[in-house]
Design a protein around this motif. Sequence first.
Motif, PDB file in Angstrom:
ATOM      1  N   ASN A 100      10.077  25.908  51.168  1.00  0.00           N
ATOM      2  CA  ASN A 100      11.291  27.103  51.289  1.00  0.00           C
ATOM      3  C   ASN A 100      12.293  26.152  51.031  1.00  0.00           C
ATOM      4  O   ASN A 100      13.122  25.674  51.963  1.00  0.00           O
ATOM      5  CB  ASN A 100      11.533  27.658  52.489  1.00  0.00           C
ATOM      6  CG  ASN A 100      12.450  28.703  52.252  1.00  0.00           C
ATOM      7  OD1 ASN A 100      12.892  28.939  51.350  1.00  0.00           O
ATOM      8  ND2 ASN A 100      12.859  29.330  53.534  1.00  0.00           N
ATOM      9  N   THR A 101      12.814  25.587  49.750  1.00  0.00           N
ATOM     10  CA  THR A 101      13.832  25.130  49.378  1.00  0.00           C
ATOM     11  C   THR A 101      14.906  25.928  48.142  1.00  0.00           C
ATOM     12  O   THR A 101      14.313  26.842  47.677  1.00  0.00           O
ATOM     13  CB  THR A 101      13.615  23.613  48.784  1.00  0.00           C
ATOM     14  OG1 THR A 101      12.979  23.952  47.619  1.00  0.00           O
ATOM     15  CG2 THR A 101      12.582  23.143  49.825  1.00  0.00           C
ATOM     16  N   ALA A 102      15.989  25.179  47.994  1.00  0.00           N
ATOM     17  CA  ALA A 102      16.842  26.070  47.056  1.00  0.00           C
ATOM     18  C   ALA A 102      16.216  26.096  45.893  1.00  0.00           C
ATOM     19  O   ALA A 102      16.639  27.054  44.965  1.00  0.00           O
ATOM     20  CB  ALA A 102      18.126  25.519  47.176  1.00  0.00           C
ATOM     21  N   GLU A 103      15.348  25.141  45.231  1.00  0.00           N
ATOM     22  CA  GLU A 103      14.855  24.872  44.306  1.00  0.00           C
ATOM     23  C   GLU A 103      13.836  25.750  43.653  1.00  0.00           C
ATOM     24  O   GLU A 103      13.100  25.928  42.550  1.00  0.00           O
ATOM     25  CB  GLU A 103      14.369  23.520  43.709  1.00  0.00           C
ATOM     26  CG  GLU A 103      15.434  22.745  43.689  1.00  0.00           C
ATOM     27  CD  GLU A 103      16.172  22.222  45.263  1.00  0.00           C
ATOM     28  OE1 GLU A 103      15.247  22.259  46.131  1.00  0.00           O
ATOM     29  OE2 GLU A 103      17.357  21.923  45.320  1.00  0.00           O
ATOM     30  N   ARG A 104      13.045  26.602  44.935  1.00  0.00           N
ATOM     31  CA  ARG A 104      11.816  27.218  44.608  1.00  0.00           C
ATOM     32  C   ARG A 104      12.157  28.946  45.136  1.00  0.00           C
ATOM     33  O   ARG A 104      12.772  29.000  45.963  1.00  0.00           O
ATOM     34  CB  ARG A 104      10.705  26.981  45.600  1.00  0.00           C
ATOM     35  CG  ARG A 104      10.112  25.465  45.134  1.00  0.00           C
ATOM     36  CD  ARG A 104       8.929  25.196  46.079  1.00  0.00           C
ATOM     37  NE  ARG A 104       8.390  23.635  46.018  1.00  0.00           N
ATOM     38  CZ  ARG A 104       8.465  22.693  46.556  1.00  0.00           C
ATOM     39  NH1 ARG A 104       9.545  22.951  47.503  1.00  0.00           N
ATOM     40  NH2 ARG A 104       8.194  21.555  46.235  1.00  0.00           N
ATOM     41  N   LYS A 105      11.553  29.741  44.295  1.00  0.00           N
ATOM     42  CA  LYS A 105      11.323  31.121  44.786  1.00  0.00           C
ATOM     43  C   LYS A 105      10.148  31.386  45.202  1.00  0.00           C
ATOM     44  O   LYS A 105       9.114  31.204  44.793  1.00  0.00           O
ATOM     45  CB  LYS A 105      11.674  32.057  43.318  1.00  0.00           C
ATOM     46  CG  LYS A 105      11.620  33.532  43.865  1.00  0.00           C
ATOM     47  CD  LYS A 105      12.333  34.365  42.794  1.00  0.00           C
ATOM     48  CE  LYS A 105      12.284  35.768  43.281  1.00  0.00           C
ATOM     49  NZ  LYS A 105      13.058  36.605  42.562  1.00  0.00           N
TER      50      LYS A 105
ATOM     51  N   ASP B 120       7.778  30.999  42.116  1.00  0.00           N
ATOM     52  CA  ASP B 120       7.034  29.478  42.048  1.00  0.00           C
ATOM     53  C   ASP B 120       6.010  29.577  43.126  1.00  0.00           C
ATOM     54  O   ASP B 120       4.978  28.992  42.805  1.00  0.00           O
ATOM     55  CB  ASP B 120       8.122  28.409  42.623  1.00  0.00           C
ATOM     56  CG  ASP B 120       9.300  28.419  41.482  1.00  0.00           C
ATOM     57  OD1 ASP B 120       9.078  27.952  40.581  1.00  0.00           O
ATOM     58  OD2 ASP B 120      10.486  28.709  41.908  1.00  0.00           O
TER      59      ASP B 120
ATOM     60  N   HIS C 244       2.263  20.738  47.511  1.00  0.00           N
ATOM     61  CA  HIS C 244       3.475  20.475  46.626  1.00  0.00           C
ATOM     62  C   HIS C 244       3.082  20.139  45.203  1.00  0.00           C
ATOM     63  O   HIS C 244       3.938  19.766  44.255  1.00  0.00           O
ATOM     64  CB  HIS C 244       3.795  19.118  47.123  1.00  0.00           C
ATOM     65  CG  HIS C 244       5.122  19.520  48.211  1.00  0.00           C
ATOM     66  ND1 HIS C 244       4.387  19.267  49.701  1.00  0.00           N
ATOM     67  CD2 HIS C 244       6.169  19.452  48.582  1.00  0.00           C
ATOM     68  CE1 HIS C 244       5.556  19.536  50.289  1.00  0.00           C
ATOM     69  NE2 HIS C 244       6.584  19.706  49.711  1.00  0.00           N
TER      70      HIS C 244
END
Length: 567
Positions: free
Chosen positions: A340-345, A386, A312
């Motif tokens: 894998n979240t919406a804030e990370r590519k 990211d 993280h």
Amino acid sequence: MARPEKVRLGEILVQQKLLSEDQLAFSLEEQKRTGRKLGRVFVENGLVSEEQISHAIARQLDIPYINIKFYNLHADTVRMVPETVARRFRAIVLEDRGNTLLIGMADPTDLFAYDEIARTIKRDIELAVVTESELLHAIDRIYRRTEEITDFARELEQDLGDNHVDFGAQTLAPGLEEAPVVKLLQSVFDDATQVRASDIHIEPQESRLQIRFRIDGVLHLQTEADIKIAAPLALRLKLMSDLDISEKRLPQDGRFVIRVRNHQIDVRISTMPTQYGESVVMRLLNQGGSMLMLDSIGMPAEMVKRLRRIIHRPNGLVLVTGPTGSGKTTTLYGALAELNTAERKLITVEDPVEYRLPGINQVQINEKIDLSFSRVLRSALRQDPDVVLVGEMRDQETAQIGMRAALTGHLVLSTLHTNDAVSTPIRLLDMGVPYYMVASSLQAVLAQRLVRVICESCITDYEPLPAEKEWLQTELGDAVASHRYKHGRGCTHCNGTGYRGRTGVYEMLEMTSAVAHAANSEDHTDFIRVAREQLAGQTLRHHAVSLVTSGKTTISEAMRITNQFED
């Protein structure tokens, strides 16, 4: 035993206070609407479990409930009932008691099934209740396709005769699905899926063709056949993979997708010319398989906590090391799933793409068109990611690009082939990566192996051999005698091996300031000393021994995987 009486399942469950009248009425309506069996409606709606249903029927009929998972079935006894009968009537022969057979049934109140089984075996029957899911697993396990595969191999051999058959010309012929070579391959894939094989090896020898499966990391001979069927098998597989069927002198790699037992299997194929013909190895990747999270891969809880803290971080390089087949990709995907979240590519660069995750941009390497790791990695960094996963750091160029990405605000996850965590930074230096880059970008190295787990259906006490005690003493000292050790006797559940499934063995080296400082020096001796001090009591060997003392694996299995990296 007297013929059982017909009873109503819903009434039994209500009488035994496992269901309410309202729940039964709802389930009967659902059964009428969907046409499913009532017991399945109960289970799928979470009203009762399979075990509760089986126990209730057993109490009502005054017959035993048997958990097949812990019952040592004998294949010859089970096969006294033909597979078609066993599957149709959900029944299995548990024991031959001389004058009678003990039959396990998912629904012993099915009078028609009882009569048909009695007519088939012409023996007196004693009944027991078993859960349907465990019964079907047992049937899949025992009625394997070994004889069928051998028969198809003989059929193909007879079809060939003394002449060469052009299977390539027959690919568009009508009725191809009935061709012996196709039926043989279908049975091989079906059996491999049934026994959870990860690889299929088709290997021509001097006078025979052998087909082997890799199960839980160990190869097992499936069948042997006449050497003359080797070429048609290889040809058919190359056609399925769009490989060059005229090229038999050079290795080739390809892939194809098949559907087996309602699962989509991605098959990676490798052919290699040998002295007696083309050897074919196929890796089976189940695209319908569930993703394993970091909590469920066998990693110690404290190590999971440390690894989560590291992945993280906004940037840096995390490497997972170990030999081929040690579960590195599973670990990396467990980490990706958490990130894998919406804030990370997230972008992955892989060869092959083993799992498909929604929300992640995955790129398949293709060397034929110069789509290499280094080329894709350069492009990936221009996509504003990211997190980047690089399937493997195979060369200096890929390693340096990955390191620079880690230094410039990206979290990079990758794998490397080394024996343990301590040797990994040294391997990077040997590849030509500068000292400062290793010390400043590398955050952690996770080394791992996979050990086979003792089959819980046949686990029993075990007295270690003198050599095994001596090996254990290096880690446990005088406490060797205070532990109880286990092994598996071998049963139908584990195909007689004593093992079923695998779990991970891990060690993790964090690049603390002291370790990083030691790595930024040409003197490897100082780095090795500092790194080993940090790993004291937390090595691969230490974790393997802890699995032995907790009864999860055997001493011989722990010795097998740790001897790979002992001095």
